[in-house]
Write a protein that holds these residues in place. Structure first.
Motif, PDB file in Angstrom:
ATOM      1  N   THR A  24     -25.965   7.670 -30.074  1.00 23.81           N
ATOM      2  CA  THR A  24     -24.536   7.902 -29.907  1.00 23.81           C
ATOM      3  C   THR A  24     -23.808   7.217 -31.050  1.00 23.81           C
ATOM      4  O   THR A  24     -23.979   6.018 -31.278  1.00 23.81           O
TER       5      THR A  24
ATOM      6  N   ALA B 159     -28.774  18.523 -26.309  1.00 20.64           N
ATOM      7  CA  ALA B 159     -28.904  17.130 -26.727  1.00 20.64           C
ATOM      8  C   ALA B 159     -29.850  16.397 -25.787  1.00 20.64           C
ATOM      9  O   ALA B 159     -29.857  16.644 -24.580  1.00 20.64           O
ATOM     10  N   ALA B 160     -30.626  15.502 -26.328  1.00 21.84           N
ATOM     11  CA  ALA B 160     -31.576  14.732 -25.524  1.00 21.84           C
ATOM     12  C   ALA B 160     -30.894  13.498 -24.954  1.00 21.84           C
ATOM     13  O   ALA B 160     -29.863  13.041 -25.467  1.00 21.84           O
ATOM     14  N   ASP B 161     -31.470  12.945 -23.902  1.00 21.34           N
ATOM     15  CA  ASP B 161     -30.900  11.764 -23.278  1.00 21.34           C
ATOM     16  C   ASP B 161     -30.966  10.542 -24.183  1.00 21.34           C
ATOM     17  O   ASP B 161     -30.124   9.660 -24.090  1.00 21.34           O
ATOM     18  N   ASP B 162     -31.946  10.493 -25.055  1.00 23.23           N
ATOM     19  CA  ASP B 162     -32.098   9.331 -25.917  1.00 23.23           C
ATOM     20  C   ASP B 162     -31.540   9.543 -27.324  1.00 23.23           C
ATOM     21  O   ASP B 162     -31.870   8.795 -28.237  1.00 23.23           O
ATOM     22  N   ASP B 163     -30.688  10.545 -27.511  1.00 21.22           N
ATOM     23  CA  ASP B 163     -30.060  10.746 -28.810  1.00 21.22           C
ATOM     24  C   ASP B 163     -29.148   9.571 -29.139  1.00 21.22           C
ATOM     25  O   ASP B 163     -28.539   8.971 -28.258  1.00 21.22           O
TER      26      ASP B 163
END
Length: 135
Positions: free
Chosen positions: A47, A41-45
């Protein structure tokens, strides 16, 4: 002789076992080609909120968020505390969590506990902090 509904021969089955052997032993992907591994998962996914993409309005949303917060707190406590750490009071919990180098928000939550009580597990700590389990 086995009589089953297998679609593959015993040789193909042995080849598949051999291919999966290292993965099953190590518990993580062992491919040398990165394209076969799942992407993290990317940090900017985005939520998604607890109540789904559109949380229920009013008290339902607040209750869902409080339950999610209580679940995260209990999970964090259980991850850093062992059974041998209980029963414990606030001072011993703070000492143990400091030695485990837990995040500051978790330490702040434990600092809010009453000093004169003893706790038998992470669930009792969460309830003492004011979070109530679902009924």
């Amino acid at each position: 002789m086995e009589r089953g509904s297998s679609q593959v021969s015993p040789w193909v089955d042995d080849e598949r076992k051999h291919a999966l052997k290292d993965y099953l032993r190590s518990g993580h992907p062992t491919h040398t080609v990165e394209s076969y591994d799942p992407e993290p998962a990317a940090d900017d996914d985005v939520t998604v909120d607890v109540g789904g993409p559109v949380p229920p309005p009013g008290a339902g949303r607040d209750r869902a968020r409080a339950e999610a917060e209580a679940g995260r707190l209990r999970s964090d406590l259980a991850r850093h505390l062992n059974r041998s750490d209980f029963p414990a009071d606030r001072t011993s919990l703070l000492r143990t969590l400091s030695e485990e180098h837990v995040p500051d928000p978790l330490l702040e939550a434990v600092r809010d506990l009453p000093a004169d009580e003893r706790y038998g597990n992470a669930g009792q700590i969460v309830r003492a902090l004011g979070y109530r389990p679902r009924v």
